[in-house]
Design a protein around this motif. Structure first.
Motif, PDB file in Angstrom:
ATOM      1  N   THR A  79       0.829  -1.207   0.000  1.00  0.00           N
ATOM      2  CA  THR A  79       0.000   0.000   0.000  1.00  0.00           C
ATOM      3  C   THR A  79       0.862   1.255   0.000  1.00  0.00           C
ATOM      4  O   THR A  79       0.589   2.207  -0.748  1.00  0.00           O
ATOM      5  CB  THR A  79      -0.947   0.004   1.214  1.00  0.00           C
ATOM      6  OG1 THR A  79      -1.798  -1.141   1.132  1.00  0.00           O
ATOM      7  CG2 THR A  79      -1.794   1.258   1.262  1.00  0.00           C
ATOM      8  N   GLU A  80       1.895   1.271   0.820  1.00  0.00           N
ATOM      9  CA  GLU A  80       2.776   2.429   0.884  1.00  0.00           C
ATOM     10  C   GLU A  80       3.414   2.719  -0.473  1.00  0.00           C
ATOM     11  O   GLU A  80       3.475   3.870  -0.906  1.00  0.00           O
ATOM     12  CB  GLU A  80       3.873   2.219   1.940  1.00  0.00           C
ATOM     13  CG  GLU A  80       3.352   2.295   3.353  1.00  0.00           C
ATOM     14  CD  GLU A  80       2.867   3.678   3.725  1.00  0.00           C
ATOM     15  OE1 GLU A  80       3.648   4.641   3.607  1.00  0.00           O
ATOM     16  OE2 GLU A  80       1.691   3.802   4.118  1.00  0.00           O
ATOM     17  N   HIS A  81       3.892   1.686  -1.147  1.00  0.00           N
ATOM     18  CA  HIS A  81       4.539   1.889  -2.451  1.00  0.00           C
ATOM     19  C   HIS A  81       3.529   2.280  -3.521  1.00  0.00           C
ATOM     20  O   HIS A  81       3.834   3.114  -4.379  1.00  0.00           O
ATOM     21  CB  HIS A  81       5.334   0.653  -2.861  1.00  0.00           C
ATOM     22  CG  HIS A  81       6.576   0.473  -2.048  1.00  0.00           C
ATOM     23  ND1 HIS A  81       7.626   1.368  -2.058  1.00  0.00           N
ATOM     24  CD2 HIS A  81       6.945  -0.501  -1.185  1.00  0.00           C
ATOM     25  CE1 HIS A  81       8.572   0.957  -1.250  1.00  0.00           C
ATOM     26  NE2 HIS A  81       8.182  -0.179  -0.696  1.00  0.00           N
ATOM     27  N   ALA A  82       2.344   1.698  -3.485  1.00  0.00           N
ATOM     28  CA  ALA A  82       1.307   2.083  -4.456  1.00  0.00           C
ATOM     29  C   ALA A  82       0.906   3.535  -4.246  1.00  0.00           C
ATOM     30  O   ALA A  82       0.726   4.284  -5.218  1.00  0.00           O
ATOM     31  CB  ALA A  82       0.102   1.156  -4.329  1.00  0.00           C
ATOM     32  N   MET A  83       0.781   3.945  -3.003  1.00  0.00           N
ATOM     33  CA  MET A  83       0.434   5.332  -2.717  1.00  0.00           C
ATOM     34  C   MET A  83       1.548   6.285  -3.148  1.00  0.00           C
ATOM     35  O   MET A  83       1.276   7.397  -3.587  1.00  0.00           O
ATOM     36  CB  MET A  83       0.115   5.501  -1.229  1.00  0.00           C
ATOM     37  CG  MET A  83      -1.132   4.759  -0.770  1.00  0.00           C
ATOM     38  SD  MET A  83      -2.626   5.169  -1.705  1.00  0.00           S
ATOM     39  CE  MET A  83      -2.852   6.865  -1.230  1.00  0.00           C
ATOM     40  N   THR A 125       8.967  -4.462  -4.609  1.00  0.00           N
ATOM     41  CA  THR A 125       8.114  -5.021  -3.554  1.00  0.00           C
ATOM     42  C   THR A 125       7.230  -6.128  -4.107  1.00  0.00           C
ATOM     43  O   THR A 125       7.135  -7.207  -3.524  1.00  0.00           O
ATOM     44  CB  THR A 125       7.253  -3.907  -2.919  1.00  0.00           C
ATOM     45  OG1 THR A 125       8.128  -2.955  -2.304  1.00  0.00           O
ATOM     46  CG2 THR A 125       6.304  -4.465  -1.880  1.00  0.00           C
ATOM     47  N   VAL A 126       6.599  -5.878  -5.240  1.00  0.00           N
ATOM     48  CA  VAL A 126       5.719  -6.885  -5.849  1.00  0.00           C
ATOM     49  C   VAL A 126       6.527  -8.116  -6.248  1.00  0.00           C
ATOM     50  O   VAL A 126       6.107  -9.245  -5.991  1.00  0.00           O
ATOM     51  CB  VAL A 126       4.953  -6.291  -7.056  1.00  0.00           C
ATOM     52  CG1 VAL A 126       4.219  -7.373  -7.823  1.00  0.00           C
ATOM     53  CG2 VAL A 126       3.976  -5.220  -6.584  1.00  0.00           C
ATOM     54  N   ASP A 127       7.689  -7.908  -6.848  1.00  0.00           N
ATOM     55  CA  ASP A 127       8.533  -9.043  -7.232  1.00  0.00           C
ATOM     56  C   ASP A 127       8.871  -9.891  -6.011  1.00  0.00           C
ATOM     57  O   ASP A 127       8.842 -11.125  -6.070  1.00  0.00           O
ATOM     58  CB  ASP A 127       9.813  -8.566  -7.917  1.00  0.00           C
ATOM     59  CG  ASP A 127       9.561  -7.988  -9.303  1.00  0.00           C
ATOM     60  OD1 ASP A 127       8.497  -8.259  -9.891  1.00  0.00           O
ATOM     61  OD2 ASP A 127      10.447  -7.246  -9.782  1.00  0.00           O
ATOM     62  N   GLY A 128       9.190  -9.254  -4.897  1.00  0.00           N
ATOM     63  CA  GLY A 128       9.489  -9.979  -3.677  1.00  0.00           C
ATOM     64  C   GLY A 128       8.291 -10.759  -3.160  1.00  0.00           C
ATOM     65  O   GLY A 128       8.425 -11.901  -2.709  1.00  0.00           O
TER      66      GLY A 128
END
Length: 95
Positions: free
Chosen positions: A21-25, A62-65
Motif C-alpha cells: 500500500t505504501e509503495h502504491a500510494m 516489492t511486488v517481485d518480492g
C-alpha cells in the motif's frame, strides 16, 4: 487507475499489505506532483519524471518480492510466476 484485482495474489501478511500500500500510494503521490501532464505524457519512456520512475521501481521490487521472484526479473519470468500461481490457486476447482 488501479487494476491489480485480476492478478492471482499470494497470501500476504499485514506487513506485506502495508508495504504494498505504501509503495502504491507513493506512485499515486508522484503522479500528483505532475498533475499538469497527462498519464500518457508522464509514462513516455524518455520523459518519465524521476520521482515517478523511482516510485515505480520501488513498487516493482516489492511486488517481485511478494511473488518470490529474484531481483530484476524479466517479463517472461514474471508471467511464468503469475501463471504458475494462477494454476496452483485453481487446482481442483471446477472449470
Amino acid at each position: 487507475m488501479l487494476c491489480y484485482n485480476a492478478f492471482p495474489v499470494p497470501a500476504l501478511s499485514a506487513g506485506d499489505r502495508f508495504r504494498l500500500t505504501e509503495h502504491a500510494m507513493a506512485v499515486l503521490e508522484a503522479r500528483e506532483h505532475h498533475a499538469d501532464r497527462s498519464l500518457g505524457d508522464m509514462y513516455l519512456p524518455d520523459e518519465m519524471p524521476p520521482n515517478l520512475r523511482y516510485a515505480h521501481a520501488a513498487l516493482d521490487a516489492t511486488v517481485d518480492g511478494l511473488y518470490s521472484l529474484a531481483p530484476n526479473p524479466t517479463d517472461e519470468q514474471r508471467l511464468e510466476r503469475l501463471f504458475a500461481l494462477y494454476e496452483s490457486m485453481n487446482a481442483g476447482s471446477p472449470a
